[in-house]
Design a protein around this motif. Structure first.
Motif, short mmCIF file in Angstrom:
data_model
loop_
_atom_site.label_atom_id
_atom_site.label_comp_id
_atom_site.label_asym_id
_atom_site.label_seq_id
_atom_site.Cartn_x
_atom_site.Cartn_y
_atom_site.Cartn_z
N GLY A 65 0.47 -1.37 -18.41
CA GLY A 65 1.07 -0.04 -18.41
C GLY A 65 0.13 1.08 -18.01
O GLY A 65 0.47 2.25 -18.12
N THR A 66 -1.08 0.75 -17.54
CA THR A 66 -2.04 1.76 -17.13
C THR A 66 -1.54 2.47 -15.88
O THR A 66 -1.15 1.82 -14.92
CB THR A 66 -3.41 1.11 -16.82
N PRO A 67 -1.53 3.82 -15.88
CA PRO A 67 -1.08 4.55 -14.69
C PRO A 67 -2.04 4.35 -13.52
O PRO A 67 -3.24 4.22 -13.70
CB PRO A 67 -1.06 6.01 -15.13
N PHE A 68 -1.50 4.33 -12.33
CA PHE A 68 -2.28 4.19 -11.10
C PHE A 68 -2.39 5.55 -10.46
O PHE A 68 -1.40 6.27 -10.34
CB PHE A 68 -1.57 3.22 -10.14
N VAL A 69 -3.59 5.92 -10.05
CA VAL A 69 -3.80 7.20 -9.38
C VAL A 69 -3.51 7.00 -7.90
O VAL A 69 -4.08 6.11 -7.28
CB VAL A 69 -5.24 7.70 -9.60
N GLY A 70 -2.62 7.79 -7.33
CA GLY A 70 -2.23 7.63 -5.94
C GLY A 70 -1.03 6.71 -5.84
O GLY A 70 -0.20 6.64 -6.74
N THR A 71 -0.93 5.98 -4.76
CA THR A 71 0.16 5.04 -4.55
C THR A 71 -0.43 3.68 -4.20
O THR A 71 -1.19 3.58 -3.25
CB THR A 71 1.09 5.49 -3.41
N PRO A 72 -0.13 2.63 -4.98
CA PRO A 72 -0.68 1.33 -4.66
C PRO A 72 -0.11 0.79 -3.35
O PRO A 72 1.01 1.10 -2.97
CB PRO A 72 -0.24 0.45 -5.84
N ARG A 73 -0.89 -0.02 -2.66
CA ARG A 73 -0.44 -0.63 -1.41
C ARG A 73 0.68 -1.62 -1.69
O ARG A 73 0.74 -2.24 -2.73
CB ARG A 73 -1.59 -1.35 -0.73
N GLY A 74 1.58 -1.75 -0.71
CA GLY A 74 2.62 -2.75 -0.81
C GLY A 74 3.90 -2.28 -1.48
O GLY A 74 4.82 -3.05 -1.66
N GLY B 75 5.70 0.35 -0.30
CA GLY B 75 6.55 0.96 0.70
C GLY B 75 6.65 2.46 0.57
O GLY B 75 7.33 3.12 1.34
N VAL B 76 5.99 3.02 -0.45
CA VAL B 76 6.05 4.46 -0.69
C VAL B 76 4.70 5.06 -0.30
O VAL B 76 3.66 4.62 -0.79
CB VAL B 76 6.32 4.76 -2.19
N PRO B 77 4.68 6.07 0.60
CA PRO B 77 3.41 6.66 0.99
C PRO B 77 2.79 7.49 -0.13
O PRO B 77 3.49 8.02 -1.00
CB PRO B 77 3.78 7.54 2.19
N ASN B 78 1.47 7.60 -0.10
CA ASN B 78 0.75 8.40 -1.07
C ASN B 78 1.21 9.85 -0.94
O ASN B 78 1.25 10.40 0.16
CB ASN B 78 -0.76 8.28 -0.79
N PRO B 79 1.55 10.50 -2.05
CA PRO B 79 2.07 11.88 -1.99
C PRO B 79 1.07 12.90 -1.44
O PRO B 79 1.47 14.00 -1.07
CB PRO B 79 2.45 12.21 -3.43
N THR B 80 -0.21 12.55 -1.36
CA THR B 80 -1.20 13.51 -0.85
C THR B 80 -1.31 13.46 0.67
O THR B 80 -2.02 14.26 1.25
CB THR B 80 -2.58 13.23 -1.47
N THR B 81 -0.59 12.54 1.33
CA THR B 81 -0.62 12.43 2.78
C THR B 81 0.53 13.21 3.41
O THR B 81 1.46 13.63 2.71
CB THR B 81 -0.53 10.95 3.21
N GLY C 20 3.67 11.26 2.79
CA GLY C 20 4.10 11.43 1.40
C GLY C 20 4.72 12.80 1.16
O GLY C 20 5.65 12.94 0.36
N THR C 21 4.22 13.80 1.86
CA THR C 21 4.79 15.15 1.75
C THR C 21 6.23 15.16 2.26
O THR C 21 7.12 15.76 1.63
CB THR C 21 3.94 16.15 2.56
N ILE C 22 6.47 14.46 3.35
CA ILE C 22 7.82 14.40 3.92
C ILE C 22 8.75 13.69 2.93
O ILE C 22 9.88 14.14 2.69
CB ILE C 22 7.81 13.69 5.28
N TRP C 23 8.30 12.60 2.33
CA TRP C 23 9.10 11.89 1.32
C TRP C 23 9.39 12.81 0.14
O TRP C 23 10.50 12.80 -0.40
CB TRP C 23 8.39 10.64 0.86
N GLY C 24 8.40 13.62 -0.24
CA GLY C 24 8.61 14.56 -1.35
C GLY C 24 9.67 15.60 -1.02
O GLY C 24 10.49 15.95 -1.87
N VAL C 25 9.65 16.10 0.21
CA VAL C 25 10.67 17.06 0.65
C VAL C 25 12.05 16.40 0.58
O VAL C 25 13.01 17.00 0.08
CB VAL C 25 10.36 17.58 2.08
#
Length: 113
Positions: free
Chosen positions: A21-30, A32-38, A41-46
């Protein structure tokens, strides 16, 4: 990041280890979701924010382009082709089937697939 070397799953807005249950910083590979700092990822956030603001209705490509492509300060100044590609990936990843701005449920969403 945990030492379990396990897979991560999305819990709310955070990826967490499926074992401890440890939180992951960023987005783990695999995932299918891009890292929100890219940019992607910004487009996905929008897309996600528009989806929420529209009361669960999938935003149209035009809506997303209207926010992402105009240069600052009116928009985010992102590349048209990147926005179009990431919008479609967001739609597909979330299982939405958009046609002419309308949402057609998939067979899985209807409990038939």
């Amino acid at each position: 990041m945990c030492t379990c070397n396990s897979t991560y799953t999305l819990s709310g807005n955070t990826f967490v280890c499926t074992v401890c249950g440890t939180p992951f910083v960023g987005t783990p590979r695999g995932t299918g979701v891009p890292n929100p700092t890219t940019k992607c990822g910004t487009i996905w956030g929008v897309c996600t924010k528009l989806h929420t603001l529209n009361g669960g209705v999938v935003p149209t490509r035009t809506q997303v382009l209207g926010i992402c492509t105009p240069p600052p300060p009116k928009g985010l100044g992102l590349n048209y082709h990147t926005v179009v590609t990431q919008y479609q990936r967001w739609v597909t990843h979330n299982g939405y089937n958009t046609q002419k701005g309308m949402v057609t449920p998939t067979l899985t969403q209807l409990g038939m697939g």
